[in-house]
Design a protein around this motif. Structure first.
Motif, mmCIF file in Angstrom:
data_model
loop_
_atom_site.group_PDB
_atom_site.id
_atom_site.type_symbol
_atom_site.label_atom_id
_atom_site.label_comp_id
_atom_site.label_asym_id
_atom_site.label_seq_id
_atom_site.Cartn_x
_atom_site.Cartn_y
_atom_site.Cartn_z
ATOM 1 N N LYS A 1 0.823 -2.153 13.351
ATOM 2 C CA LYS A 1 -0.148 -1.081 13.587
ATOM 3 C C LYS A 1 0.550 0.198 14.026
ATOM 4 O O LYS A 1 0.229 1.299 13.547
ATOM 5 N N GLU A 2 1.525 0.072 14.896
ATOM 6 C CA GLU A 2 2.263 1.249 15.376
ATOM 7 C C GLU A 2 2.968 1.951 14.220
ATOM 8 O O GLU A 2 2.933 3.186 14.108
ATOM 9 N N PRO B 1 0.642 -5.729 16.454
ATOM 10 C CA PRO B 1 0.778 -4.444 17.165
ATOM 11 C C PRO B 1 1.929 -3.581 16.660
ATOM 12 O O PRO B 1 1.804 -2.353 16.580
ATOM 13 N N PHE C 1 -8.216 1.906 12.998
ATOM 14 C CA PHE C 1 -7.931 2.818 11.900
ATOM 15 C C PHE C 1 -9.184 3.563 11.444
ATOM 16 O O PHE C 1 -9.230 4.077 10.330
ATOM 17 N N PHE D 1 2.129 1.792 11.029
ATOM 18 C CA PHE D 1 1.117 2.370 10.152
ATOM 19 C C PHE D 1 0.660 3.725 10.685
ATOM 20 O O PHE D 1 0.525 4.692 9.923
ATOM 21 N N LEU D 2 0.398 3.810 11.968
ATOM 22 C CA LEU D 2 -0.094 5.059 12.543
ATOM 23 C C LEU D 2 0.964 6.163 12.497
ATOM 24 O O LEU D 2 0.623 7.348 12.406
ATOM 25 N N PHE E 1 -9.326 -2.560 13.626
ATOM 26 C CA PHE E 1 -7.881 -2.334 13.543
ATOM 27 C C PHE E 1 -7.440 -1.101 14.339
ATOM 28 O O PHE E 1 -6.252 -0.936 14.613
ATOM 29 N N VAL F 1 -0.511 -5.241 9.376
ATOM 30 C CA VAL F 1 -0.978 -4.161 10.252
ATOM 31 C C VAL F 1 -1.824 -4.690 11.400
ATOM 32 O O VAL F 1 -2.199 -3.915 12.297
ATOM 33 N N THR F 2 -2.145 -5.996 11.403
ATOM 34 C CA THR F 2 -2.869 -6.570 12.542
ATOM 35 C C THR F 2 -1.919 -6.881 13.694
ATOM 36 O O THR F 2 -2.359 -7.074 14.821
#
Length: 419
Positions: A89-90, A86, A116, A92-93, A114, A83-84
């Motif tokens: 992360k996208e 990009p 989050f 995950f969101l 992060f 999740v680090t």
């Protein structure tokens, strides 16, 4: 597990490691919540922790550890994603949009770094509940201090109270703090869900190991304000005697006996066949028995050492004396009482067939309306595709792209060391 548990329809994204938080989210998973464990390919210490069959990690060690079944991934799904990155992360969101709860046990500041943190998540999903389980919390001068359960044992005052008479402080239990915090995690999240159902609003929960531990020593805090200090007593009691752990027949076998009244002392003497010394005037009252507890302990220990601990515990209970054998873990696996209550759960572990079936501890309550068992244990990244397809609406090509870009994993990185 029942087809639909009481928490069916609740989804949890959990960024968790070690013991306390996984233990807490495990309660929700056992009750039917869809708990998605978001695992890092760079931090697989939980999967290295074992225990492994015969003490040796196998070829697929990342799916073989017993602790994974006990508290880590049982009845959960595993998404192994960086999740680090990009792109991670996208993804995950996107999952946050269809999630009720996000939990983590990182040091304060990590989730904000992060992107989050609760405020960022609430912009995506205003009804989100977020919980951070940390050592000392997000506020206060200790907020950035590192910890392990042992250090928090000390910081909360528990270790100071625990130890043998005349000796230093000792640790009460290997994972007392972890289990206590995990229980509080489950409790706090259930309350948050109840509150959100009433108000329609999400919330932020800041839960600490320190405060969990301090809550366990409340009487000492009250005594300190009245000028009362107590020495450590080991297994003894402040006024009950005999009250201790006594040797039994055999190698490293022990029994606990507790006498709380003159009547119970009389019953114990009767069970002991009134050995020489038991009628000594020093043992006639509760106060004098406590004052002479060391001599009394020697008298009781001389008698218990001649008996089998399990048989003696049963006989003393039959005669009205509170007693219990000091059960080993091996004793508990085959314990008839726990089996009769269906507390122990057997799991064949199809994810790691070389491990074979094992017996695991269940949950400490019976609720016929919510029967629980171990339905599955998630292998590393086992649910990557289904989670990202169904919840993040990613295509097969997008998922393959994440694999090629080393964002998504179902085996450890090639340079990951074996346990």
């Amino acid at each position: 597990m029942a087809d639909k548990g009481v928490l069916d329809g609740v989804r949890v994204l959990t960024l968790e490691q070690v013991h306390a938080l996984p233990w807490g989210t495990g309660f929700l998973a056992d009750l039917g919540a869809d708990v998605i464990r978001v695992e890092s390919p760079d931090h697989l210490q939980d999967r290295k922790a074992g225990p492994f069959p015969d003490g040796q990690a196998g070829e697929e060690w990342w799916n073989e550890g017993g602790n994974l079944v006990y508290y880590g991934t049982r009845n959960k799904r595993s998404l192994c994603m960086d999740v680090t990155n990009p792109k991670g992360k996208e993804a995950f969101l996107k999952l946050v949009e269809k999630t009720d709860i996000v939990t983590d046990n990182f040091r304060p500041g990590t989730m904000q770094r992060f992107g989050f943190d609760h405020e960022s998540l609430a912009e995506i999903n205003p009804k989100i509940i977020s919980l951070s389980s940390t050592a000392y919390g997000y506020t206060g001068p200790w907020r950035r201090a590192g910890s392990r359960a042992r250090t928090v044992d000390a910081a909360c005052g528990l270790s100071y109270l625990t130890g043998y008479e005349g000796g230093p402080s000792v640790r009460a239990s290997n994972n007392y703090m972890d289990h206590s915090v995990g229980n509080n995690v489950a409790y706090a999240l259930l309350l948050a869900l109840y509150q959100r159902n009433r108000t329609g609003k999400g919330m932020r929960i800041d839960l600490t190991m320190l405060e969990t531990g301090v809550s366990a020593v409340g009487p000492a805090i009250l005594e300190a304000q009245s000028g009362i200090t107590r020495d450590r007593l080991g297994c003894a009691h402040w006024w009950k005697a005999p009250h201790n752990v006594y040797p039994a027949r055999g190698d490293d076998r022990w029994i606990v006996i507790v006498v709380s009244s003159d009547e119970e002392w009389g019953l114990l003497k009767q069970a002991m066949n009134s050995p020489v010394g038991a009628e000594d005037a020093r043992f006639n009252t509760a106060a004098s028995r406590w004052e002479n507890r060391h001599e009394l302990d020697e008298l009781v220990a001389e008698w218990t050492s001649l008996h089998d601990d399990l048989e003696l515990a049963r006989e003393l209970q039959r005669q009205g004396v509170t007693a219990g054998a000091c059960m080993t873990a091996r004793d508990l696996v085959g314990n008839a009482h726990l089996q009769a209550r269906r507390y122990m759960w057997e799991f064949p572990n199809p994810q790691a067939p070389e491990v074979g079936p094992r017996i695991f501890a269940g949950r400490p309550y019976r609720d016929p309306g919510n029967p629980m068992s171990i339905g599955r244990v998630a292998g590393l990244g086992e649910d990557n595709e289904s989670i990202l397809t169904d919840l993040a609406d990613l295509s097969a090509d997008e998922i393959n792209g994440l694999i090629q870009d080393e964002v998504l994993f179902n085996i450890p990185r090639p340079d990951e060391s074996r346990p």
